[in-house]
Write a protein that holds these residues in place. Structure first.
Motif, PDB file in Angstrom:
ATOM      1  N   PRO A 447       0.646  -1.051  -0.087  1.00 29.49           N
ATOM      2  CA  PRO A 447       0.102  -0.012   0.002  1.00 29.49           C
ATOM      3  C   PRO A 447       0.879   0.991  -0.141  1.00 29.49           C
ATOM      4  O   PRO A 447       2.060   1.329   0.394  1.00 29.49           O
ATOM      5  N   PRO A 448       0.362   2.419  -0.297  1.00 33.56           N
ATOM      6  CA  PRO A 448       0.959   3.659  -0.141  1.00 33.56           C
ATOM      7  C   PRO A 448       1.363   3.847   1.200  1.00 33.56           C
ATOM      8  O   PRO A 448       0.646   3.578   2.042  1.00 33.56           O
ATOM      9  N   GLU A 449       2.516   4.610   1.490  1.00 34.92           N
ATOM     10  CA  GLU A 449       3.031   4.782   2.817  1.00 34.92           C
ATOM     11  C   GLU A 449       3.539   3.544   3.491  1.00 34.92           C
ATOM     12  O   GLU A 449       3.668   3.691   4.715  1.00 34.92           O
ATOM     13  N   ALA A 450       3.366   2.276   3.049  1.00 33.63           N
ATOM     14  CA  ALA A 450       3.825   1.230   3.606  1.00 33.63           C
ATOM     15  C   ALA A 450       5.437   1.265   3.843  1.00 33.63           C
ATOM     16  O   ALA A 450       6.025   0.984   4.834  1.00 33.63           O
ATOM     17  N   ILE A 451       6.182   1.521   2.834  1.00 26.52           N
ATOM     18  CA  ILE A 451       7.564   1.828   2.848  1.00 26.52           C
ATOM     19  C   ILE A 451       7.824   3.404   3.337  1.00 26.52           C
ATOM     20  O   ILE A 451       7.108   4.385   2.771  1.00 26.52           O
ATOM     21  N   PRO A 452       8.517   3.566   4.355  1.00 31.03           N
ATOM     22  CA  PRO A 452       8.935   5.010   4.844  1.00 31.03           C
ATOM     23  C   PRO A 452       9.546   5.815   3.357  1.00 31.03           C
ATOM     24  O   PRO A 452      10.151   5.262   2.627  1.00 31.03           O
ATOM     25  N   ARG A 453       9.017   7.218   3.689  1.00 30.17           N
ATOM     26  CA  ARG A 453       9.448   7.867   2.778  1.00 30.17           C
ATOM     27  C   ARG A 453      10.975   8.281   2.771  1.00 30.17           C
ATOM     28  O   ARG A 453      11.555   8.098   3.894  1.00 30.17           O
ATOM     29  N   GLY A 454      11.575   8.317   1.552  1.00 32.34           N
ATOM     30  CA  GLY A 454      12.998   8.473   1.785  1.00 32.34           C
ATOM     31  C   GLY A 454      13.732   7.057   1.242  1.00 32.34           C
ATOM     32  O   GLY A 454      14.889   6.957   1.203  1.00 32.34           O
ATOM     33  N   LYS A 455      13.040   5.688   1.490  1.00 34.06           N
ATOM     34  CA  LYS A 455      13.568   4.618   1.318  1.00 34.06           C
ATOM     35  C   LYS A 455      13.109   4.003  -0.004  1.00 34.06           C
ATOM     36  O   LYS A 455      11.955   4.277  -0.357  1.00 34.06           O
ATOM     37  N   ILE A 456      13.885   3.130  -0.447  1.00 33.68           N
ATOM     38  CA  ILE A 456      13.534   2.475  -1.703  1.00 33.68           C
ATOM     39  C   ILE A 456      13.808   0.795  -1.477  1.00 33.68           C
ATOM     40  O   ILE A 456      15.220   0.529  -1.088  1.00 33.68           O
ATOM     41  N   PRO A 496       0.688  -2.609   7.090  1.00 31.94           N
ATOM     42  CA  PRO A 496       0.686  -4.153   6.325  1.00 31.94           C
ATOM     43  C   PRO A 496       0.449  -4.191   5.145  1.00 31.94           C
ATOM     44  O   PRO A 496      -0.205  -3.367   4.405  1.00 31.94           O
ATOM     45  N   THR A 497       1.232  -4.998   4.445  1.00 27.92           N
ATOM     46  CA  THR A 497       1.338  -5.445   3.201  1.00 27.92           C
ATOM     47  C   THR A 497      -0.024  -6.673   3.076  1.00 27.92           C
ATOM     48  O   THR A 497      -0.322  -7.111   4.079  1.00 27.92           O
ATOM     49  N   ILE A 498      -0.503  -6.909   1.853  1.00 28.15           N
ATOM     50  CA  ILE A 498      -1.462  -8.007   1.847  1.00 28.15           C
ATOM     51  C   ILE A 498      -1.135  -9.017   0.767  1.00 28.15           C
ATOM     52  O   ILE A 498      -0.848  -8.638  -0.535  1.00 28.15           O
ATOM     53  N   LEU A 499      -0.861 -10.160   1.360  1.00 24.71           N
ATOM     54  CA  LEU A 499      -0.286 -11.265   0.490  1.00 24.71           C
ATOM     55  C   LEU A 499      -1.898 -12.194   0.138  1.00 24.71           C
ATOM     56  O   LEU A 499      -2.536 -12.481   0.983  1.00 24.71           O
ATOM     57  N   SER A 500      -2.160 -12.160  -1.372  1.00 27.06           N
ATOM     58  CA  SER A 500      -3.092 -13.026  -1.584  1.00 27.06           C
ATOM     59  C   SER A 500      -2.855 -14.409  -2.359  1.00 27.06           C
ATOM     60  O   SER A 500      -1.751 -14.251  -3.082  1.00 27.06           O
ATOM     61  N   PRO A 539       1.198  -8.725  14.447  1.00 27.45           N
ATOM     62  CA  PRO A 539       1.719  -8.198  13.329  1.00 27.45           C
ATOM     63  C   PRO A 539       0.876  -9.039  12.098  1.00 27.45           C
ATOM     64  O   PRO A 539       1.184  -8.524  11.057  1.00 27.45           O
ATOM     65  N   TYR A 540       0.294  -9.945  12.324  1.00 28.24           N
ATOM     66  CA  TYR A 540      -0.622 -10.549  11.239  1.00 28.24           C
ATOM     67  C   TYR A 540      -2.140 -10.538  11.381  1.00 28.24           C
ATOM     68  O   TYR A 540      -2.555 -10.639  12.494  1.00 28.24           O
ATOM     69  N   TYR A 541      -2.756 -10.640  10.345  1.00 33.51           N
ATOM     70  CA  TYR A 541      -4.038 -10.745  10.198  1.00 33.51           C
ATOM     71  C   TYR A 541      -4.612 -11.583   9.132  1.00 33.51           C
ATOM     72  O   TYR A 541      -4.039 -11.437   8.051  1.00 33.51           O
ATOM     73  N   CYS A 542      -5.733 -12.234   9.093  1.00 33.33           N
ATOM     74  CA  CYS A 542      -5.974 -13.026   7.935  1.00 33.33           C
ATOM     75  C   CYS A 542      -7.546 -13.218   7.428  1.00 33.33           C
ATOM     76  O   CYS A 542      -8.134 -12.904   8.515  1.00 33.33           O
ATOM     77  N   GLN A 543      -7.935 -12.564   6.319  1.00 36.36           N
ATOM     78  CA  GLN A 543      -9.206 -12.994   5.762  1.00 36.36           C
ATOM     79  C   GLN A 543      -9.397 -14.177   5.072  1.00 36.36           C
ATOM     80  O   GLN A 543      -8.697 -14.282   3.887  1.00 36.36           O
ATOM     81  N   PHE A 552      -2.702 -10.115   5.906  1.00 33.73           N
ATOM     82  CA  PHE A 552      -2.146  -8.754   6.214  1.00 33.73           C
ATOM     83  C   PHE A 552      -0.889  -9.071   7.090  1.00 33.73           C
ATOM     84  O   PHE A 552      -0.841  -9.694   8.102  1.00 33.73           O
ATOM     85  N   SER A 553       0.077  -8.646   6.567  1.00 29.59           N
ATOM     86  CA  SER A 553       1.320  -8.685   7.348  1.00 29.59           C
ATOM     87  C   SER A 553       2.446  -7.495   7.525  1.00 29.59           C
ATOM     88  O   SER A 553       2.530  -6.937   6.243  1.00 29.59           O
ATOM     89  N   GLU A 554       2.843  -7.142   8.369  1.00 27.61           N
ATOM     90  CA  GLU A 554       3.838  -6.041   8.639  1.00 27.61           C
ATOM     91  C   GLU A 554       5.410  -6.729   8.608  1.00 27.61           C
ATOM     92  O   GLU A 554       6.371  -5.852   8.653  1.00 27.61           O
ATOM     93  N   GLN A 555       5.600  -7.954   8.530  1.00 28.23           N
ATOM     94  CA  GLN A 555       6.743  -8.308   8.178  1.00 28.23           C
ATOM     95  C   GLN A 555       6.774  -9.497   6.898  1.00 28.23           C
ATOM     96  O   GLN A 555       5.836 -10.153   6.835  1.00 28.23           O
TER      97      GLN A 555
END
Length: 823
Positions: A447-456, A496-500, A539-543, A552-555
């Motif tokens: 998602p937008p803003e998941a990666i801190p600004r200034g980081k690649i 969190p990113t979303i892994l499908s 840090p994890y959640y699942c649908q 949903f995972s922050e790692q």
């Protein structure tokens, strides 16, 4: 009525009936008074009020029967009928009066209710409330108290012996619902009474003789010997020893014995000569020294060659940027670094953002500072020819194979596949993006803003092959999804990113205990989430959807979905796919029936393999529910036209073992049916394919096709045809424009008294069961929109989303109707 007055005593008795009193005084209370008089005066007694005693028939509140569990407190209420004088109350159990003094488990309260302090099985009875006074005696309707006992499991029995005496098999253990046994309608035990586990029985190995050795020389006793050993193979795990002799002797011929007799005197003569003995010793020592020098020289050469190869290998590894900057957040600050952190200008007509940040390294000054070429085009131009580039030590490489080779050099990535067919990767910044592995149902939304600004970050997504990475399963567990790796692990994410990914469980969650597993850095698989017991602090959640799982995972890391069947009704979805030879010029014709997990990644691998084999798809895939019932899967073909076709199989059906399918360790399980046409001109084949589990219900599929016709086009079977490529970065990865997204979030994140906020949006999108998860985030609306993006990337309709916004009552819905040029 008796009246006694004065002295001398005079007794007056007056009999008055109730009817006389009511006739004279009515129904009101009345009283009587005795009057005595004499010459000395008159005396009056006190007034005596007269009341009519009665007891009504109906209880104001009768006790009600109850069903209670063992040791539970029971309260039976009783409000007796109205009466004069007030009725006394007693309680009876099965027509016997209850005495609270002698039975301390009972208590009669001041308001005449009965309490059973701890219900016992003996307290199951009919209870009656009895009210009585001087007029009558009334009994309530009996109230039945039923004391039930819920069942409890006994301890597990020990595991049974392995069902197979040699090789793979099953062992089981059981328990009974007898601790305690359910009584009086109590609930039966919840769960399974039988567990099974795969086992491997070591096969006994019978010993085998090695070959006979050569015959020895003829000895002094004129005999020679030979031997053999029981080592091919050696007996093991209860196997039989070799039968027979291990030593064999044979007499020499008479001529050999004579030659030995002549030789021995000569040897004795030589032994008596000291000069001959000394010469032999010197020769022996010289030979030993020569051998030692040769071995030393060989050892030195080997060491030098090894060190030279090791130096070359170290230099190659040290040059591998994957260990230095290839997967680390890039903190390079170019001269115009603020351009990466400012809000993107979404008002221009060119808003596509696709590919990687190659413009970041296109030009460097002699000081190494990167320069950006800012034009009216997209912020980050797509790479030519749709290729994907990786950043290594500030240089570009467009070779995906080199990327995978460098990636696999790290310890954690040793198990990643080296092919790029099931891998997607790209470079992303704070604008986010999406990685997709085509035709597998696997994607990663950043998602937008998941990666801190200034980081690649350079992020990858890959689908593991089951044979490359075995997941340990125990008991009734089975793999329900592909094993997916995304990384690099350890990167910092602020959202969190979303892994499908697909799963193959049935739509009955009460039959399953589903866990999300993650592999740690030591290679051990850990349970990080139990479906239905998610904690919003984790840090994890699942649908879990009907066929797809959204994690949903922050790692980032390596994930898989594992299910444990709770009963034998639990079922996996299998996909049955039929292939045959593309061209048939002989009488024999083969039909291959694959039984695989109903996930797109497995189907893709089978399609690729059949293309290499030259196979053709002869029917659309069929879905079959495979239950955890211990029974194998049987397949058979029937109703062939006997005048044109016949089966070459000796048996009436083919069978796939249950644990092969349930474990899922073998990806390409199939049965081959070999048919024979009686004439080469026969091209039409009609038959019935029957598939069923032993002692279970089956399914039948009709097959009717021409063996010489064009094969089915497999493209219509592939669910994920993404023309945009496998990696999308920035606005092109999302349906909702960035600026519109920000306005929606600022409008709905603020709570509204009438509920017209993010909560109503979740309800309209049918995501209200995740309310607590959304509420735990700094911007609940953004997480809801992330999930909508993950669900509707290829089929999303912005007009429908605008309609939902309009129903909520937000004017922001109108922004969807503006043109691209205005956005």
């Amino acid at each position: 009525m008796v009246c006694v007055a004065g002295l001398p005593i005079m007794q007056v008795k007056i009999d008055i009936s109730r009817q006389q009193v009511e006739k004279i005084f009515g129904l009101d209370d009345y009283w009587c008074q005795c009057v005595a008089w004499s010459t000395t005066g008159t005396q009056k007694s006190q007034k005596a009020y007269v009341r009519i005693a009665y007891l009504r028939k109906n209880f104001e509140e009768e006790p009600i029967g109850k069903e209670v569990s063992l040791n539970q407190e029971v309260l039976l209420r009783c409000h007796p009928p109205e009466g004069v004088p007030a009725a006394e109350v007693e309680w009876q159990r099965n027509e016997h009066v209850i005495d609270p003094v002698s039975e301390p488990n009972f208590l009669v309260t001041a308001d005449r209710n009965l309490i059973i302090k701890q219900a016992r099985l003996a307290d199951t009875a009919n209870y009656t409330c009895v009210a009585k006074n001087i007029v009558a005696r009334r009994r309530s309707s009996p109230a039945t108290v039923l004391v039930y006992v819920n069942g409890g499991w006994s301890t597990w029995t020990t595991w049974s012996a392995c069902s197979s005496v040699c090789g793979r098999g099953w062992q089981r253990r059981s328990r009974s619902c007898t601790n305690p046994t359910p009584l009086n309608g109590g609930m039966a035990c919840d769960g399974q009474n039988v567990q099974k586990s795969a086992c491997t029985a070591t096969c006994p190995v019978d010993g085998g003789w090695s070959d006979w050795s050569n015959w020895s020389e003829c000895g002094v006793d004129c005999s020679m010997w030979r031997s053999r050993e029981c080592t091919q193979p050696s007996p093991g795990t209860g196997g039989k020893d070799c039968q027979g002799i291990d030593l064999q002797s044979l007499n020499c011929t008479s001529q050999q014995c004579l030659q030995i007799g002549h030789i021995y005197p000569i040897n004795r003569a030589r032994a008596q000569s000291p000069s001959a003995s000394g010469v032999e010793d010197v020769a022996l020592y010289v030979g030993i020294v020569a051998v030692a020098l040769c071995l030393t020289l060989i050892l030195i050469v080997v060491v030098l060659v090894y060190r030279r190869k090791k130096e070359g290998l170290d230099a190659d590894v040290a040059d591998s940027s994957i260990l230095t900057t290839g997967f680390q957040p890039m903190g390079i600050k170019p001269k115009n670094s603020h351009l990466l952190t400012i809000q993107p200008d979404l008002t221009t007509t060119t808003t596509s953002y696709q590919g990687t940040l190659h413009s970041r390294h296109d030009g460097t000054t002699h000081t190494g500072t990167a320069k950006f070429s800012m034009t009216n085009g997209p912020l980050l131009d797509p790479l030519p020819n749709g290729s994907h580039h990786t950043l290594h030590n500030g240089k570009m490489t467009s070779d995906p194979a080199e990327f995978m080779t460098r990636l696999s050099n790290q310890t954690y990535f040793k198990t990643l596949p080296r092919d790029v067919a099931n891998t997607s990767y790209g470079t992303f910044n704070f604008l986010g993006g999406r990685l997709t592995i085509p035709n597998t149902g696997i994607s990663l939304l950043i998602p937008p803003e998941a990666i801190p600004r200034g980081k690649i970050y350079e992020i990858y997504l890959t689908a593991q092959r089951k044979e490359d990475l075995r997941l340990p399963l125990a008991g009734c567990q089975t793999l329900l999804s592909p094993i997916v790796s995304c990384g690099p692990p350890g990167v910092v994410l602020t959202r969190p990113t979303i892994l499908s990914m697909d799963h193959c469980s049935d739509a009955c969650p009460e039959n399953w205990a589903i866990r999300l597993k993650k592999q740690n850095y030591e290679g051990v698989w850990e349970d990080v989430l139990m479906m239905g017991e998610e904690l919003i602090s984790e840090p994890y959640y699942c649908q879990l959807e009907a066929e797809t799982c959204r994690v949903f995972s922050e790692q980032l890391g390596r994930f898989s979905l594992v299910g444990e069947s709770l009963n034998m009704s639990a079922a996996k979805r299998l996909r049955l796919v039929l292939f045959s030879d593309a061209y048939c010029s002989t009488l024999e014709y083969n039909i291959r029936v694959y039984c695989m997990d109903d996930t797109q990644d497995v189907f893709k691998e089978v399609m690729q393999m059949e293309r290499q084999l030259g196979g053709r798809l002869i029917d659309e895939p069929h879905v079959l529910l495979f239950k955890d019932s211990y029974h194998n899967l049987r397949l058979s073909i029937h109703d062939m036209p006997q005048a044109h076709w016949r089966s070459k199989l000796l048996a009436g059906y083919q069978e796939i073992p249950f644990y092969h399918i349930w474990n899922g360790s073998q990806r390409f399980l199939h049965c081959t049916f070999t048919l024979e046409r009686l004439n080469l001109s026969t091209c039409e084949l009609t038959c019935q394919l029957c598939v069923w589990q032993v002692e279970g219900e089956g399914q039948s599929f009709s097959l009717d096709f021409n063996i010489d016709s064009r094969p089915l086009d497999p493209e219509f079977l592939l669910m994920d045809n993404n023309p945009s490529g496998s990696a999308l970065a920035g606005p092109s990865a999302f349906q909702i424009p960035y600026l519109i997204r920000q306005k929606i979030c600022s409008s709905l994140d603020t709570p509204c008294p009438n509920g017209a906020d993010w909560r109503l949006l979740a309800q309209r999108l049918k995501l209200d069961r995740h309310m607590s998860f959304f509420a735990s985030k700094a911007s609940p609306t953004s997480v809801i929109l992330d999930l909508w993006e993950a669900q509707h990337f290829h089929s999303g309709n912005l007009n429908q989303l605008a309609t939902v916004m309009a129903d909520i009552g937000k004017q922001e819905a109108m922004i969807f109707l503006v043109s691209d040029g205005e956005c």
